[in-house]
Each structure stands twice: as C-alpha cells, then as structure tokens.
Design a protein around this motif. Structure first.
Motif, PDB file in Angstrom:
ATOM      1  N   ASN A  99       0.780  -1.237   0.000  1.00 41.95           N
ATOM      2  CA  ASN A  99       0.000   0.000   0.000  1.00 41.95           C
ATOM      3  C   ASN A  99       0.813   1.288   0.000  1.00 41.95           C
ATOM      4  OD1 ASN A  99      -2.856  -0.889   0.116  1.00 41.95           O
ATOM      5  ND2 ASN A  99      -2.170  -1.927   1.973  1.00 41.95           N
ATOM      6  N   TRP A 100       2.150   1.192   0.022  1.00 40.50           N
ATOM      7  CA  TRP A 100       2.950   2.405   0.132  1.00 40.50           C
ATOM      8  C   TRP A 100       4.100   2.425  -0.877  1.00 40.50           C
ATOM      9  CZ3 TRP A 100       0.653   5.913   3.073  1.00 40.50           C
ATOM     10  CH2 TRP A 100      -0.238   5.475   4.061  1.00 40.50           C
ATOM     11  N   ILE A 101       3.861   1.884  -2.049  1.00 34.03           N
ATOM     12  CA  ILE A 101       4.898   1.849  -3.088  1.00 34.03           C
ATOM     13  C   ILE A 101       5.126   3.249  -3.661  1.00 34.03           C
ATOM     14  CG2 ILE A 101       5.291   1.087  -5.462  1.00 34.03           C
ATOM     15  CD1 ILE A 101       5.976  -1.111  -3.663  1.00 34.03           C
ATOM     16  N   LYS A 102       6.381   3.622  -3.859  1.00 31.91           N
ATOM     17  CA  LYS A 102       6.706   4.860  -4.564  1.00 31.91           C
ATOM     18  C   LYS A 102       6.766   4.579  -6.054  1.00 31.91           C
ATOM     19  CE  LYS A 102       9.422   6.746  -0.721  1.00 31.91           C
ATOM     20  NZ  LYS A 102      10.778   7.137  -0.255  1.00 31.91           N
ATOM     21  N   LEU A 103       6.294   5.526  -6.842  1.00 29.76           N
ATOM     22  CA  LEU A 103       6.236   5.327  -8.287  1.00 29.76           C
ATOM     23  C   LEU A 103       7.606   4.979  -8.852  1.00 29.76           C
ATOM     24  CD1 LEU A 103       4.766   5.347 -10.980  1.00 29.76           C
ATOM     25  CD2 LEU A 103       4.997   7.853 -11.016  1.00 29.76           C
ATOM     26  N   GLU A 104       8.640   5.679  -8.415  1.00 32.62           N
ATOM     27  CA  GLU A 104       9.969   5.455  -8.958  1.00 32.62           C
ATOM     28  C   GLU A 104      10.514   4.063  -8.611  1.00 32.62           C
ATOM     29  OE1 GLU A 104      10.520   8.309  -5.360  1.00 32.62           O
ATOM     30  OE2 GLU A 104       9.043   7.897  -6.944  1.00 32.62           O
ATOM     31  N   ASP A 105       9.942   3.415  -7.555  1.00 28.96           N
ATOM     32  CA  ASP A 105      10.403   2.086  -7.147  1.00 28.96           C
ATOM     33  C   ASP A 105       9.620   0.959  -7.805  1.00 28.96           C
ATOM     34  OD1 ASP A 105      12.339   3.100  -5.452  1.00 28.96           O
ATOM     35  OD2 ASP A 105      11.023   3.086  -3.696  1.00 28.96           O
ATOM     36  N   ALA A 106       8.477   1.273  -8.398  1.00 28.47           N
ATOM     37  CA  ALA A 106       7.594   0.223  -8.908  1.00 28.47           C
ATOM     38  C   ALA A 106       8.275  -0.684  -9.935  1.00 28.47           C
ATOM     39  CB  ALA A 106       6.316   0.832  -9.485  1.00 28.47           C
ATOM     40  N   PRO A 107       9.040  -0.158 -10.919  1.00 28.14           N
ATOM     41  CA  PRO A 107       9.706  -1.064 -11.876  1.00 28.14           C
ATOM     42  C   PRO A 107      10.691  -2.012 -11.203  1.00 28.14           C
ATOM     43  CG  PRO A 107       9.626   1.170 -12.740  1.00 28.14           C
ATOM     44  CD  PRO A 107       9.212   1.255 -11.306  1.00 28.14           C
ATOM     45  N   ASP A 108      11.423  -1.523 -10.205  1.00 26.84           N
ATOM     46  CA  ASP A 108      12.356  -2.399  -9.501  1.00 26.84           C
ATOM     47  C   ASP A 108      11.610  -3.482  -8.712  1.00 26.84           C
ATOM     48  OD1 ASP A 108      14.593  -1.111 -10.464  1.00 26.84           O
ATOM     49  OD2 ASP A 108      14.766   0.224  -8.724  1.00 26.84           O
ATOM     50  N   ALA A 109      10.457  -3.134  -8.151  1.00 28.63           N
ATOM     51  CA  ALA A 109       9.646  -4.131  -7.443  1.00 28.63           C
ATOM     52  C   ALA A 109       9.166  -5.209  -8.413  1.00 28.63           C
ATOM     53  CB  ALA A 109       8.459  -3.456  -6.757  1.00 28.63           C
ATOM     54  N   LEU A 110       8.737  -4.797  -9.603  1.00 32.37           N
ATOM     55  CA  LEU A 110       8.297  -5.772 -10.601  1.00 32.37           C
ATOM     56  C   LEU A 110       9.458  -6.637 -11.076  1.00 32.37           C
ATOM     57  CD1 LEU A 110       5.801  -3.679 -12.769  1.00 32.37           C
ATOM     58  CD2 LEU A 110       5.281  -5.309 -10.960  1.00 32.37           C
ATOM     59  N   ALA A 111      10.629  -6.045 -11.226  1.00 34.95           N
ATOM     60  CA  ALA A 111      11.806  -6.818 -11.624  1.00 34.95           C
ATOM     61  C   ALA A 111      12.165  -7.850 -10.556  1.00 34.95           C
ATOM     62  CB  ALA A 111      12.984  -5.882 -11.883  1.00 34.95           C
ATOM     63  N   ALA A 112      12.024  -7.467  -9.291  1.00 38.95           N
ATOM     64  CA  ALA A 112      12.294  -8.411  -8.207  1.00 38.95           C
ATOM     65  C   ALA A 112      11.282  -9.555  -8.218  1.00 38.95           C
ATOM     66  CB  ALA A 112      12.260  -7.684  -6.860  1.00 38.95           C
ATOM     67  N   LEU A 113      10.031  -9.247  -8.497  1.00 38.79           N
ATOM     68  CA  LEU A 113       9.019 -10.292  -8.622  1.00 38.79           C
ATOM     69  C   LEU A 113       9.373 -11.271  -9.741  1.00 38.79           C
ATOM     70  CD1 LEU A 113       5.665  -8.285  -8.290  1.00 38.79           C
ATOM     71  CD2 LEU A 113       6.539  -9.987  -6.680  1.00 38.79           C
ATOM     72  N   ALA A 114       9.831 -10.732 -10.855  1.00 38.93           N
ATOM     73  CA  ALA A 114      10.166 -11.569 -12.005  1.00 38.93           C
ATOM     74  C   ALA A 114      11.272 -12.571 -11.668  1.00 38.93           C
ATOM     75  CB  ALA A 114      10.577 -10.702 -13.190  1.00 38.93           C
ATOM     76  N   GLU A 115      12.124 -12.240 -10.717  1.00 33.74           N
ATOM     77  CA  GLU A 115      13.203 -13.155 -10.318  1.00 33.74           C
ATOM     78  C   GLU A 115      12.662 -14.483  -9.786  1.00 33.74           C
ATOM     79  OE1 GLU A 115      15.564 -11.129  -7.461  1.00 33.74           O
ATOM     80  OE2 GLU A 115      16.114  -9.480  -8.807  1.00 33.74           O
ATOM     81  N   VAL A 116      11.424 -14.460  -9.257  1.00 32.27           N
ATOM     82  CA  VAL A 116      10.832 -15.687  -8.706  1.00 32.27           C
ATOM     83  C   VAL A 116       9.556 -16.053  -9.463  1.00 32.27           C
ATOM     84  CG1 VAL A 116      11.842 -15.466  -6.410  1.00 32.27           C
ATOM     85  CG2 VAL A 116       9.661 -14.338  -6.911  1.00 32.27           C
ATOM     86  N   ASP A 117       9.502 -15.677 -10.751  1.00 36.74           N
ATOM     87  CA  ASP A 117       8.370 -16.046 -11.615  1.00 36.74           C
ATOM     88  C   ASP A 117       7.048 -15.498 -11.098  1.00 36.74           C
ATOM     89  OD1 ASP A 117      10.250 -17.386 -13.084  1.00 36.74           O
ATOM     90  OD2 ASP A 117       9.710 -19.378 -12.346  1.00 36.74           O
ATOM     91  N   MET A 118       7.057 -14.219 -10.721  1.00 35.69           N
ATOM     92  CA  MET A 118       5.828 -13.564 -10.290  1.00 35.69           C
ATOM     93  C   MET A 118       5.688 -12.228 -11.002  1.00 35.69           C
ATOM     94  SD  MET A 118       5.622 -14.325  -6.184  1.00 35.69           S
ATOM     95  CE  MET A 118       3.857 -13.931  -6.118  1.00 35.69           C
ATOM     96  N   HIS A 119       4.486 -11.667 -10.962  1.00 35.20           N
ATOM     97  CA  HIS A 119       4.215 -10.415 -11.664  1.00 35.20           C
ATOM     98  C   HIS A 119       2.961  -9.776 -11.088  1.00 35.20           C
ATOM     99  CE1 HIS A 119       0.883 -12.396 -13.724  1.00 35.20           C
ATOM    100  NE2 HIS A 119       1.691 -13.401 -14.007  1.00 35.20           N
TER     101      HIS A 119
END
Length: 557
Positions: A99-119
């Motif tokens: 609930n508190w994601i910063k816009l500038e961090d969102a792509p890095d969060a998605l990239a981290a998810l992709a590391e474990v086959d999530m999105h």
C-alpha cells in the motif's frame, strides 16, 4: 527446497514478464519526466497492477490460484521491506497488496518479482483477472481433481489475450474441485465446478453471472456438464458473447451479471452455445497430452502415510487448551493419512485482517520449508495455509506459528473477519473497515467464547463495491456515508459455504460506528439464546427469521 509440485515458468513465460517490466520502466521514466500526463499514464500503470490510492500508490501482486513457494514468499517479504513499509495485505482474490509503493520504485519491485516467476499482470483493468481456486487444492480429502491444473491452463490462455484485453468491465473466474465449495464460485463472473457424472466422467459445471458489489447476484448454470477438453473453447465463446453484448454505456451495468439478469440465462446460453459450436473443434480444443503436461507439474508431493494418532499430540491437547482449540478450528483432514492441512490465522485479536509483516512472511516460509513441502496457499478468507503437514509435526508447527502471532485458534469463528482496506487506504471507500474489524475482534477475543459461539462469518466492506464480501457474510457489515458521517449497514444470512450460496438481507437502519460492536453483541446474544443443538448462527437465523435479531439490535443501539 525445489518447487516440485507447482507450475514452473518456461523461457516464454520469463521473457514475456521481462519485456513487460522493461516496458513499464520506460513508461514510469516518461511519467516522472513529465512526458506522460496522469491521464495518459493511468491505463499503463493499471495494466501492471499499480493503483493510485488515497495516500500513495498501491501495487497488487498476482498469486495465481493462491499458490506460493517458500522462495516466492520470501521474495514478497523482501520487496515489502525494500520498497514498502515492511508489510503486505493479503486480499480476497488471493493476491498481495503493498500500500505504500513509490512510483519510482515500482519497476524495480516488478523486476524483483520476475526473479521468482511472479508479476502484477491482470490484477487490474477490464480484462480477465487473476484466476482463483480452492486454497486446499491438491490436499483436500473431498477433492475430485486439483483445480489448479485448470487455473493454469486458463492463465496461459487469458494472459494478454488480444480479444479480451478491453472488455466492458473486469472479469473474474474461480474454480473448485470439490463438492464443498471453498472458492465461492457462484459469486463470480464465471464459476467452474469440477464434478463426476453418472458415466464416471469428470467435467465442469459452468456457472455465469454471479457477483457482489452494487448489484449482488448469484450465478446461474450455463452448462450442466462440460467435457474438460472443451473448457477453453467454451470460455472463449462465453467471453465473446459478453464482449459483444455487455454494456459499455453505463459503468454500473457493465458486468456480465447484468447481461445475464437483463436478457436471461436462456438467451445467453443460446448465444454461447452457437459461438461454441463454431469453434469447439478448432485450436482451442485441449489435447490430452497438453492437459497431462500441465497436470504433471501439479503432481502431489511424495507424502507417505503416517500415524493418525500421535501420543505427543494427544498429550499436548490435554495440557494446552489453546492447542486443543487450534486443532479443532485451524486444521483440516488431508488426503494422505497421517497428515493435515493447517491454516495460519492472519487475524490475531485486534490486528488488521489479512496483514503480514516481512518478518512474519519469512517465518511462514521457514515453517513451510521444514514442515509443508515448501508450499503455502493464500485463502480468499485472507489467511495463509500450510497444505501438507504431518500430524506428528503439529505441535512444532503450532509453536512456530504462535511465535509469529499466527496461531489464533479462530479460523471460521467470529474474529476470523474478512475486511477490505476501507477508507484507511482506498480512494473508493465511504467508511473504515479495519478499525471496525479490530474492535469486534478485541470484544470477542476470548477463545473459549469464540468456540462456544461456533462457526460465524463476519465480512466487512467499506463501500458498495463489496471487496469485503459483506453480501455473503453470516453477518455482513457495509460502511456507508451519510452527510459526512460513517454509518454501518448490517445484513444477515449470507453464506457461501458448501455450495449453499445465499445473499444476506439488510436488517434495518445503519448504525453509528461506535455502536457496531454493541449491534454484533446483540446478534450473538439472540443466537445463543435461541439456537438448537448443532446450529450455526446462519442456521438459527434461517429458522427463526430476522425479527428477533432486529428487536434485540435496535433495542440495544
């Protein structure tokens, strides 16, 4: 622990997600640089699960059919710690919200998810959303077939489906493989129920037009029995009919439930069957080898039958009353003798329902690795499930969960409350949900009292969109706004247990926020005074009707 019994992404899956992350990274860069307006950016962020809420951006992460590996749960904890405030909220669609994601961090969060086959794909927008399933799938005694096989087939078919990327409205599918429906299939746009016919063939009952929100409706059977290999063709036909005839001129009448309600299920069936006849023998017909290839990835873990009566467990039941109650409410029979399904309650007394800190997520992952084949499930009731625990390990699992604060013996009880984020987070909400749930939880915290009351489902929504499923709560609570004052409307008699789906009926005038606990206390008192042996709250309500409850509530508040 290797992921040996869930779907594993292939190179195509991974390249698709990686490309989407880089596309979104560039879109965020352009938004931050002022090259895109918020109006232009909104559809781009929503297709990646990023919402703009009251106070911050919210990222909704897809957990397909509610299944997680311990590795994935640890990554969710890591993302919550690095990019959020160290916790996440598990939702009624088996997803996780930060609930508190910063816009500038969102792509890095998605990239981290992709590391474990999530999105976060298809967690928002007018398309086919994350497909949900029974959280006991692959472990339940009563299961006919693992529904996650079919959820995965639907996921692969629906992801970026060009024909269904801009539907009249969002579209939700749920699947159960059990006669005891734990996936609430009759309140979804399409619900699928696996069952065995008189010829001993397994197929689907296809249910269409269910949903909650502003216009709650129970789904109707579109096809009584559909052979499994025809599933995708039949879904394609159904979505085509909806895409063709669904309302686009009125947001509040755009769901498929309104189409079914307005033209009738017979007309919808006629249109779907005609479309299906034209495509059923084409490319969408599932070959046996295709089904088998997916099914192999959901092969059950190599569990061996064990002792069903363990002296250490029996002794602890006598020594520790809370453990004995926990066994009753938080464990369920497993298909392999000597094992159990354990539900970790994310509803300790006074806590926000469905929340878990990064430390708690990591703790659950550790328990899963040691005792549950490295596997975790998210339930639509906002709890976490350890599906494969040996009975001899139950004392150790209980003690480990207790250290995390997740061993409350309240699953299915009055404090196991479903609640949406409400006005504390959501821009659509009219009233707060979480504080109301917390006050009720604290008032009924004593475990012996909860178990005396028995099974009682309270569900709370902060607005008419019904993300807290209040329409199908034994006690449903809806937050409403009247001239800037938060009031709460109470309904009784809703249910989705065991396939007996019923919508609740409004009891009377909305009550003030500081009177909700008194109202619930009055409802419980009426039930306890009038119940018969073996009756749940909802059974007593059906037998005696609303008037005794109404008299007690409005006399008390």
């Amino acid at each position: 622990m290797p992921d040996t019994h869930f779907y594993r992404y292939d190179d195509y899956d991974r390249s698709l997600i990686a490309e989407r992350v880089e596309q979104f990274r560039d879109q965020v860069r352009r938004r931050l640089a002022g090259e895109l307006t918020e109006e232009q950016f909104k559809p781009l962020r929503l297709t990646n699960g990023l919402y703009l809420q009251l106070h911050a951006y919210m990222l909704r992460i897809a957990i397909p059919y509610g299944t997680l590996s311990s590795r994935q749960l640890r990554k969710l904890a890591d993302i919550a710690r690095r990019f959020d405030r160290g916790y996440g909220h598990f939702t009624t669609r088996q997803n996780l919200q930060l609930n508190w994601i910063k816009l500038e961090d969102a792509p890095d969060a998605l990239a981290a998810l992709a590391e474990v086959d999530m999105h976060a794909i298809q967690t928002s927008g007018n398309l086919i959303r994350n497909v949900t399933a029974d959280h006991f799938a692959g472990a339940a005694v009563d299961e006919i077939e693992d529904p996650r096989i079919w959820c995965e087939i639907i996921r692969q078919w629906s992801t970026f489906h060009p024909e269904f990327s801009f539907l009249p409205r969002k579209f939700k599918i749920a699947i159960t493989g059990s006669p005891n429906d734990r996936a609430a299939v009759r309140v979804h746009d399409v619900g699928l129920r696996l069952w065995r016919n008189d010829q001993d063939d397994v197929g689907f009952e296809v249910i269409v037009g269910g949903g909650l929100g502003r216009t709650p409706l129970i789904g109707k059977t579109l096809r009584e029995f559909l052979p499994k290999e025809e599933l995708l063709a039949y879904l394609e036909a159904t979505l085509r009919v909806y895409n063709r005839y669904g309302r686009r001129d009125n947001l509040y009448k755009s769901r498929i439930k309104i189409l079914v309600h307005e033209v009738g299920v017979e007309k919808v069936r006629e249109e779907v069957e005609a479309e299906f006849a034209a495509i059923k023998d084409g490319a969408l017909k599932l070959a046996p080898e295709t089904i088998e290839a997916i099914a192999r990835q959901f092969a059950p873990p190599p569990l061996r039958p064990k002792r069903t009566r363990v002296p250490e467990v029996e002794a602890l039941k006598l020594e520790d009353r809370d453990f004995a109650l926990w066994l009753i409410s938080n464990t369920a029979p497993h298909r392999v003798p000597g094992h159990a399904i354990v539900t970790a309650s994310l509803k300790p007394a006074g806590a926000p329902p469905g929340d878990a800190s990064a430390v708690q997520m990591e703790g659950i992952a550790d328990i899963a690795d040691r005792y549950s084949q490295g596997e975790i499930r998210v339930s639509h009731e906002q709890n976490l499930v350890l599906p494969h625990v040996a009975i001899e390990d139950l004392p150790a699992v209980y003690k480990a969960l207790r250290r995390l604060g997740f061993a409350e013996a309240n699953v299915g009880k009055i404090t196991d409350i479903i609640a949406c984020p409400g006005l504390d987070y959501c821009a659509l909400a009219n009233a707060r949900s979480i504080p109301v749930a917390q006050r009720i939880s604290l008032h009924f915290a004593e475990l012996a009292r909860q178990h005396d009351i028995g099974d009682l489902k309270i569900k709370i929504s902060g607005c008419i969109n019904a993300c807290g499923h209040h329409h199908v709560g034994h006690i449903g609570i809806l937050g409403v706004d009247k001239n800037g004052v938060e009031l709460y409307q109470i309904s009784l008699g809703g249910d989705v247990d065991f396939g007996k789906t019923t919508l609740g009926t409004i009891l009377g005038p909305a009550v003030a926020a500081d009177k909700v606990v008194e109202a619930v206390d009055a409802l419980v008192a009426t039930y306890l005074e009038t119940r018969r042996t073996g009756e749940r709250f909802v059974d007593t309500y059906r037998r005696i009707g609303a008037q005794p409850f109404k008299d007690r509530v409005y006399g008390a508040v």
